[in-house]
Design a protein around this motif. Structure first.
Motif, PDB file in Angstrom:
ATOM      1  N   MET A 160       1.124   1.185 -13.619  1.00 40.86           N
ATOM      2  CA  MET A 160       1.830   1.033 -11.951  1.00 40.86           C
ATOM      3  C   MET A 160       0.976   1.788 -10.841  1.00 40.86           C
ATOM      4  O   MET A 160       0.928   1.439  -9.887  1.00 40.86           O
ATOM      5  N   LEU A 161       0.316   2.794 -11.613  1.00 38.39           N
ATOM      6  CA  LEU A 161      -0.290   3.509 -10.522  1.00 38.39           C
ATOM      7  C   LEU A 161      -1.666   2.191 -10.203  1.00 38.39           C
ATOM      8  O   LEU A 161      -1.912   3.171  -8.754  1.00 38.39           O
ATOM      9  N   GLU A 162      -2.791   2.103 -11.062  1.00 40.02           N
ATOM     10  CA  GLU A 162      -3.564   1.213 -10.682  1.00 40.02           C
ATOM     11  C   GLU A 162      -3.111   0.114  -9.751  1.00 40.02           C
ATOM     12  O   GLU A 162      -4.177   0.067  -8.533  1.00 40.02           O
ATOM     13  N   CYS A 163      -1.440  -0.943  -9.832  1.00 37.99           N
ATOM     14  CA  CYS A 163      -1.142  -1.233  -9.220  1.00 37.99           C
ATOM     15  C   CYS A 163      -0.990  -1.096  -7.473  1.00 37.99           C
ATOM     16  O   CYS A 163      -1.731  -1.337  -6.456  1.00 37.99           O
ATOM     17  N   ARG A 164      -0.621   0.537  -7.506  1.00 40.17           N
ATOM     18  CA  ARG A 164      -0.706   1.149  -6.042  1.00 40.17           C
ATOM     19  C   ARG A 164      -2.120   1.212  -5.627  1.00 40.17           C
ATOM     20  O   ARG A 164      -2.137   1.263  -5.029  1.00 40.17           O
ATOM     21  N   VAL A 165      -2.548   1.779  -6.012  1.00 42.97           N
ATOM     22  CA  VAL A 165      -4.075   1.961  -6.250  1.00 42.97           C
ATOM     23  C   VAL A 165      -5.113   0.829  -5.537  1.00 42.97           C
ATOM     24  O   VAL A 165      -5.338   0.780  -3.311  1.00 42.97           O
ATOM     25  N   CYS A 166      -4.525  -0.529  -5.865  1.00 35.21           N
ATOM     26  CA  CYS A 166      -5.104  -1.706  -5.425  1.00 35.21           C
ATOM     27  C   CYS A 166      -4.425  -2.362  -4.232  1.00 35.21           C
ATOM     28  O   CYS A 166      -4.970  -2.413  -3.019  1.00 35.21           O
ATOM     29  N   CYS A 167      -2.970  -1.725  -4.719  1.00 35.17           N
ATOM     30  CA  CYS A 167      -2.120  -1.701  -3.147  1.00 35.17           C
ATOM     31  C   CYS A 167      -3.019  -1.564  -1.477  1.00 35.17           C
ATOM     32  O   CYS A 167      -3.394  -2.408  -0.546  1.00 35.17           O
ATOM     33  N   SER A 168      -3.175   0.405  -2.009  1.00 33.29           N
ATOM     34  CA  SER A 168      -3.524   0.544  -1.139  1.00 33.29           C
ATOM     35  C   SER A 168      -5.248   0.345  -0.334  1.00 33.29           C
ATOM     36  O   SER A 168      -5.465  -0.105   0.952  1.00 33.29           O
TER      37      SER A 168
END
Length: 341
Positions: A160-168
């Protein structure tokens, strides 16, 4: 309201919230906040209220509950609770575009003594700080924070954190792309170099090393042209990180390293270091046989036009023209119309 009843009501609110009965969940949690004397329970319910208002876009309410939560954490005198509450305070200010406050609260999180929650929340802190730097258009600092968040995500298998970082990172890429357009329109070479460096760092963080290397080369060319030595160091650092990601340095990578290092030390007048890299460059050239078979000069030392023959041997164009033969000087195979490299 006692400790057990507080836990039951918090769980009841979570079940309502997960079933999309948001307003009912908020009512349950507010009653807990009003009636419970259990500090740990109050802290947990405040965390639920912060999250819920964040997801609903009610950022001022989110900030209000984050402030109450940090007061509760101070009463508890627990470093883990403090870390979590400061992070919620940072996120609240990030949502309200108070980026300087966000960075300040994130630094407070990172400055807290070792906590059990640090490994879990450290990535979230880095992500929030990266978003704040991005809001202030401090692209290099933003990318460094995003990279730290990604490392936390990979080390802790936090998808989930990886997904949020990729969105940023996607948002980051769009902003850098727009900055590059402006730099090209106005002929701003320093900004062009910075954007190219950011593009290269983004591709490197995504694992696309083949796309990152040409961006670093272009950034280095402009950094050298405008005399930005600190920028050149940043380029070399990025290239080095690419090679570390590859786990091993092939001969071509070593050539690139010594060539870039040579240009840096030459511009700074550091003769001892310059000689070292010149010697190593020539050693790599000999090992890879990257030299003209006619004149014996290293290919790539000067801006010379090259010509490849059908047999795959490469020579300086001028050397072939002066030689006047229709066959390869190395293998003597008859050459057809050569292609330009």
């Amino acid at each position: 309201m006692g400790q057990d009843q507080t836990k039951q009501q918090i769980e009841k609110g979570l079940q309502l919230y997960q079933s999309n009965q948001t307003e009912k969940a908020l009512q349950v949690w507010m009653k807990v906040l009003e009636k419970s004397a259990d500090l740990v329970g109050r802290f947990r319910v405040l965390g639920c209220l912060v999250t819920a208002h964040s997801e609903m876009g009610r950022y001022k309410e989110m900030l209000k509950f984050a402030v109450v939560q940090i007061d509760t954490a101070r009463e508890l005198e627990d470093a883990d609770f403090l870390l979590e509450s400061y992070l919620n305070l940072a996120r609240s200010n990030e949502k309200l575009c108070e980026f300087h406050k966000t960075i300040s609260y994130c630094k407070t999180c990172l400055g807290l003594p070792g906590t059990r929650a640090g490994a879990q929340l450290g990535g979230q802190v880095s992500l929030s700080m990266g978003n704040a730097f991005l809001g202030l258009s401090l692209f290099q600092k933003a990318l460094e924070s995003f990279e730290k968040a990604l490392r936390y995500a990979h080390n802790n298998d936090d998808a989930m954190l990886e997904c949020r970082v990729c969105c940023s990172l996607g948002s980051f890429y769009a902003q850098v792309k727009e900055s590059m357009k402006i730099a090209l329109q106005h002929g701003d070479r320093p900004l062009q170099a910075l954007c190219l460096l950011c593009f290269a760092d983004i591709h490197r963080s995504r694992g696309d090393l083949e796309t990152a290397f040409p961006r670093y080369d272009s950034a280095m060319s402009i950094m050298t042209e405008i005399g930005n030595r600190l920028g050149q160091v940043h380029v070399l650092l990025g290239v080095a990180k690419c090679w570390v990601a590859r786990k091993a340095l092939d001969k071509l990578s070593q050539l690139k390293l010594h060539c870039l290092s040579e240009s840096i030390y030459r511009s700074k007048g550091l003769q001892r270091e310059l000689r070292t890299h010149v010697v190593r460059f020539h050693e790599c050239v000999e090992e890879t046989e990257l030299y003209c078979g006619l004149c014996g000069e290293s290919i790539g030392e000067r801006n010379s036009r090259l010509q490849a023959l059908p047999c795959s041997h490469i020579f300086h164009l001028r050397c072939l023209q002066n030689n006047g033969t229709r066959s390869c000087p190395n293998c003597r195979r008859s050459s057809m119309k050569p292609g330009f490299v």
